[in-house]
Design a protein around this motif. Structure first.
Motif, PDB file in Angstrom:
ATOM      1  N   ASN A 140       0.841  -1.203   0.000  1.00  8.21           N
ATOM      2  CA  ASN A 140       0.000   0.000   0.000  1.00  8.21           C
ATOM      3  C   ASN A 140       0.874   1.250   0.000  1.00  8.21           C
ATOM      4  O   ASN A 140       0.801   2.094   0.893  1.00  8.21           O
ATOM      5  N   GLU A 147      -2.421   7.290  -1.235  1.00 12.25           N
ATOM      6  CA  GLU A 147      -1.999   5.892  -1.076  1.00 12.25           C
ATOM      7  C   GLU A 147      -2.719   5.043  -2.117  1.00 12.25           C
ATOM      8  O   GLU A 147      -3.742   5.451  -2.668  1.00 12.25           O
ATOM      9  N   VAL A 149      -4.538   2.559  -1.666  1.00  6.43           N
ATOM     10  CA  VAL A 149      -5.902   2.239  -1.231  1.00  6.43           C
ATOM     11  C   VAL A 149      -6.919   3.232  -1.825  1.00  6.43           C
ATOM     12  O   VAL A 149      -8.089   2.887  -2.040  1.00  6.43           O
ATOM     13  N   GLU A 173      -7.485  -5.466   2.161  1.00  2.00           N
ATOM     14  CA  GLU A 173      -7.137  -5.085   3.546  1.00  2.00           C
ATOM     15  C   GLU A 173      -5.936  -4.134   3.583  1.00  2.00           C
ATOM     16  O   GLU A 173      -4.947  -4.357   4.284  1.00  2.00           O
ATOM     17  N   GLY A 175      -3.672  -1.260   4.589  1.00  2.00           N
ATOM     18  CA  GLY A 175      -3.422  -0.366   5.722  1.00  2.00           C
ATOM     19  C   GLY A 175      -2.082   0.312   5.528  1.00  2.00           C
ATOM     20  O   GLY A 175      -1.510   0.263   4.441  1.00  2.00           O
ATOM     21  N   TYR A 176      -1.543   0.939   6.580  1.00  2.00           N
ATOM     22  CA  TYR A 176      -0.272   1.628   6.443  1.00  2.00           C
ATOM     23  C   TYR A 176       0.848   0.618   6.191  1.00  2.00           C
ATOM     24  O   TYR A 176       1.207  -0.157   7.059  1.00  2.00           O
ATOM     25  N   THR A 178       0.864  -2.107   4.623  1.00  2.00           N
ATOM     26  CA  THR A 178       0.477  -3.511   4.809  1.00  2.00           C
ATOM     27  C   THR A 178      -0.738  -3.837   3.951  1.00  2.00           C
ATOM     28  O   THR A 178      -1.419  -2.938   3.450  1.00  2.00           O
ATOM     29  N   SER A 179      -1.005  -5.136   3.782  1.00  2.00           N
ATOM     30  CA  SER A 179      -2.135  -5.579   2.958  1.00  2.00           C
ATOM     31  C   SER A 179      -2.364  -7.073   3.174  1.00  2.00           C
ATOM     32  O   SER A 179      -1.530  -7.773   3.755  1.00  2.00           O
TER      33      SER A 179
END
Length: 307
Positions: A140, A147, A149, A173, A175-176, A178-179
């Motif tokens: 991400n 971002e 996302v 999913e 996130g900062y 992460t995925s």
């Protein structure tokens, strides 16, 4: 002694001979310009070839690593055992109305150019990120307030059993840094982005502005893997490192950038050990001075040199 040479004839049944490299120096394949040899490095050109290579590695119980263009990667000095599958040759891109579909090996800069050419806005934030779109989805990636996302509609991924799945933005999913891709060891193969119609001149102006900002603030004149550390909650990694008195600090050929303390650079033919030792020193110093733990954003793979 390369213990996986026996695999080469079977690999060459899947991909063309010109795309198979033995004992390949990984410094040629990372932005850090660092890394020992990979036993076998392969450049598949189709999704079918990727699946074929993975099935072969799994059936033979051979260790394997998937990489993009190496912009966020540190390979250790002892190199990588088994097979490295580099996805940069999967680089087709299509634009239809306000959607861009890109194969995993397409560079973010090329997606940004396609968006500009088609007057599509929303992807300007990524114009200077040096990775591939596959890697960008995996972590991400983001910059300047945007971002992945924000723009992903769906991604085609391969799971550990070599099944293809289409995941929605929500299912990814994101996130900062992460995925779900990281969480479940998926491999991103293709991404569809949903952008918006915009004005060419405005989009171009924003890209120029962000490019200038990046050139001014980042140490692009030295090999690096971008921001070395994730942003700790409530802090900025670069400021913590600078306030710890580590700006310009060097170990061997590695250094904390004078231009941006969040970057560890290969200043003078650094080894991976130099980079890792400096990362360790930075983490320990910041923890000691501020009680904040810094976690690396870069991916570290491979073996140390034996002995």
């Amino acid at each position: 002694m390369n213990q996986y040479l026996h695999l080469v004839p079977e690999i060459k049944e899947i991909v063309e001979e010109k795309n198979v490299f033995i004992d390949e120096p990984m410094r040629k394949h990372t932005y850090f310009k660092i890394g020992g040899p990979a036993d076998i490095l392969v450049l598949p050109e189709t999704i079918e070839q990727v699946i074929g290579l993975l099935k072969l590695c799994i059936s033979k119980k051979v260790p394997h690593h998937i990489i993009g263009n190496g912009s966020n990667l540190l390979v250790k000095d002892g190199g990588i055992r088994g097979v490295v599958i580099k996805l940069c040759s999967l680089n087709q891109i299509e634009v239809e109305e306000d959607k861009i579909t890109a194969m995993c090996g397409v560079l973010l800069s090329d997606v940004s150019k396609s968006a500009l050419q088609n007057s599509l806005t929303g992807f300007e934030f990524a114009c200077g990120i040096p990775g591939t779109i596959g890697g960008a989805v995996t972590m991400n990636a983001g910059a300047y307030g945007g971002e992945m996302v924000d723009v992903i509609e769906t991604a085609l991924v391969l799971d550990e059993q070599c099944n293809l799945k289409i995941l929605t933005n929500e299912e990814l999913e994101l996130g900062y840094r992460t995925s779900a891709v990281m969480k479940y060891n998926y491999i991103v193969l293709k991404v569809t982005l949903k952008l918006k119609q915009g004005e060419y001149e405005e989009i171009n102006g924003r890209i120029k502005e962000l490019t200038a900002k990046r050139e001014e603030k980042q140490p692009l004149e030295y090999p690096s893997a971008g921001s070395t550390f994730k942003r700790p909650v409530g802090f900025f990694a670069g400021k913590l490192i600078q306030d710890s008195g580590l700006k310009g600090k060097s170990l061997g050929g590695a250094a904390v950038s004078e231009k941006h303390s969040g970057f560890i650079i290969n200043k003078n033919n650094a080894s991976a050990k130099d980079i890792l030792d400096l990362i360790n020193l930075v983490q320990n110093t910041v923890k000691e001075k501020f009680g904040v733990e810094l976690h690396t954003e870069i991916r570290i793979i491979g073996d140390d040199i034996a002995g």
